[in-house]
Write a protein that holds these residues in place. Structure first.
Motif, short mmCIF file in Angstrom:
data_model
loop_
_atom_site.label_atom_id
_atom_site.label_comp_id
_atom_site.label_asym_id
_atom_site.label_seq_id
_atom_site.Cartn_x
_atom_site.Cartn_y
_atom_site.Cartn_z
N GLU A 53 0.85 -1.19 0.00
CA GLU A 53 0.00 0.00 0.00
C GLU A 53 0.89 1.24 0.00
O GLU A 53 1.87 1.31 0.74
CB GLU A 53 -0.87 0.03 1.27
CG GLU A 53 -1.73 -1.19 1.46
CD GLU A 53 -2.95 -1.17 0.55
OE1 GLU A 53 -3.31 -0.06 0.09
OE2 GLU A 53 -3.53 -2.24 0.31
N SER A 65 -6.34 6.98 6.45
CA SER A 65 -7.20 6.36 5.43
C SER A 65 -6.78 4.92 5.16
O SER A 65 -7.61 4.06 4.89
CB SER A 65 -7.27 7.20 4.15
OG SER A 65 -5.99 7.37 3.65
N GLN A 68 -8.43 2.90 7.88
CA GLN A 68 -9.88 2.79 7.62
C GLN A 68 -10.15 1.72 6.56
O GLN A 68 -11.10 0.96 6.66
CB GLN A 68 -10.44 4.13 7.14
CG GLN A 68 -10.89 4.99 8.30
CD GLN A 68 -10.85 6.49 7.99
OE1 GLN A 68 -10.38 6.90 6.92
NE2 GLN A 68 -11.32 7.30 8.91
N ARG A 69 -9.31 1.66 5.57
CA ARG A 69 -9.51 0.73 4.46
C ARG A 69 -9.13 -0.71 4.82
O ARG A 69 -9.89 -1.64 4.60
CB ARG A 69 -8.68 1.22 3.26
CG ARG A 69 -9.09 0.66 1.93
CD ARG A 69 -8.76 1.64 0.80
NE ARG A 69 -7.44 2.24 0.95
CZ ARG A 69 -6.30 1.66 0.61
NH1 ARG A 69 -6.30 0.45 0.11
NH2 ARG A 69 -5.14 2.29 0.76
N ILE A 70 -7.97 -0.87 5.44
CA ILE A 70 -7.45 -2.21 5.69
C ILE A 70 -8.04 -2.85 6.95
O ILE A 70 -8.18 -4.06 7.03
CB ILE A 70 -5.91 -2.15 5.81
CG1 ILE A 70 -5.31 -1.77 4.47
CG2 ILE A 70 -5.32 -3.46 6.27
CD1 ILE A 70 -3.85 -1.44 4.55
N LYS A 71 -8.34 -2.03 7.92
CA LYS A 71 -8.83 -2.50 9.22
C LYS A 71 -7.91 -3.59 9.81
O LYS A 71 -8.34 -4.73 10.03
CB LYS A 71 -10.26 -3.05 9.08
CG LYS A 71 -11.27 -2.03 8.60
CD LYS A 71 -12.67 -2.57 8.76
CE LYS A 71 -13.77 -1.61 8.40
NZ LYS A 71 -13.47 -0.45 7.59
#
Ligand code: GDP
Length: 348
Positions: A53, A65, A68-71
């Protein structure tokens, strides 16, 4: 399935950590900076099993962010400007990445999901001018380089977020840990790589600084297990990770050269360019807390580590040499062809 985010995944520790997490069935995400020249050499063999990433650790919103996306369930912060001499040349940059960068990651966790477990890679360089021998979790810090100073900040901000917000944040105070994936600028790789080149007739000398400096050197593959174990405990705590044995740079050179049947004294030259403005003379860790609570013990000895690194370097240098001679032969063939065709030949 557990998800883990690893910063510094292209580095030595990050690559071993990614391998370990994959072997334990994790989904592994690695943070890489968006640069034109990416160095993915250490993770080439697992690249199709991990997700890379783009984010900049200096940019809080980009880390937020990402979370938030990968958690992720676990967050291993293995990114830093880690080369001590470079920290005198770039003290501000070192502070921004190695110190303040940690606050940004902790802030991102606090704001996005404070249950994410956090590992901070702290360093024995924080002990610097040692206040006790051996050094344990209660030994006062006395850093001796901008890098050490930055790491002290990273350590305390991790402790502070744990105590202020009840976050599961741990600091692992790792003593030097090496491997065939160690960067060539560190003294271990510098010695094993140059010894390999000397053995293969491609170098004649090894220039070093302070031969009497003592460190507690372990194997990086062993150390990442301790990092993982820290985040599997019931309580977040800080741990010293070390072998408990101290050796000198001189002993390392002797062992590396002995391994290839040579005497280090015939090749080592003292060079003041590699002596530091302020030196850490003697580090030796007390890993008894890690042994007791994590049931962690290093598996690879100093001798085994140096032998492993010398062998890997001999193989690498041999391959480089083969590649070079194949390229040279191809260039020669091409030149011959052009000459036969009576065309001008570029001489390099
Ligand atoms: P560090 O402990 O993170 O600084 O790891 P290094 O591998 O860079 O250095 C370990 C020790 O080796 C330090 O005390 C250095 O002063 C000493 N040393 C002696 N000669 C050299 C050299 O040529 N290069 C490096 N990097 N260190 C050297």
């Amino acid at each position: 399935m557990k998800r883990a985010l690893v910063t510094g995944i292209t580095g030595q520790d990050g690559s071993y950590m990614a391998e370990l997490l994959l072997s334990k069935g994790y989904e592994v995400f690695g943070v890489v900076r968006r640069t034109s020249s990416r160095n993915l050499e250490r993770i080439e063999h697992i690249q199709d099993r991990i997700q890379l990433e783009s984010a900049d650790l200096l940019d809080l919103s980009s880390v937020m962010s990402l979370l938030q996306r990968i958690k992720p369930h676990e967050f291993y912060n293995l990114a830093a400007q880690t080369f001590v001499p470079a920290s005198w040349e770039q003290p501000v940059l070192t502070g921004e990445i190695t110190a303040l960068g940690v606050t940004k990651m902790l802030e991102a966790i606090r704001l996005v999901d404070p249950t994410i477990r956090f590992y901070q890679a702290s360093s024995s360089e924080m002990f610097g001018k040692v206040q006790a021998v051996p050094q344990n979790e209660r030994t006062p810090f006395y850093p001796r380089s901008p890098y050490g100073v930055a790491k002290v900040y990273g350590h305390w901000i991790t402790v502070n977020y744990r105590e202020s917000y009840g976050m599961f944040a741990c600091s692992g105070i790792c003593f030097n840990h090496e491997s065939p994936r160690r960067g060539s600028e560190f003294v271990t790789r510098k010695i094993t790589e140059t010894a390999a080149r000397i053995k293969l007739g491609m170098a004649t000398e090894l220039r070093l600084g302070n031969l009497e400096a003592r460190r507690d050197w372990g194997f990086a593959g062993d150390f990442v297990e301790a990092m993982w174990l820290m985040l599997q405990q019931e309580e977040p705590e800080d741990y010293v990770i070390a072998t408990g044995v101290t050796r000198s740079v001189r002993e390392m050179a002797r062992i590396a050269f002995e391994h290839i049947g040579l005497n280090y004294e015939d090749y080592v030259i003292l060079d003041p360019r590699f002596v530091r403005p302020a030196e850490v003379d003697m580090l030796v860790g007390d890993p008894s807390k890690a042994a007791q609570k994590l049931n962690w013990r290093p598996k690879v000895s100093f001798e085994e580590l140096i032998a492993m690194m010398v062998e890997a370097d001999i193989q690498r240098v041999t391959e480089q040499r083969q590649l070079q001679s194949i390229t040279q032969a191809a260039q020669q063939r091409q030149a011959d062809k052009l000459r036969k065709a009576n065309r001008p030949v570029l001489v390099r």
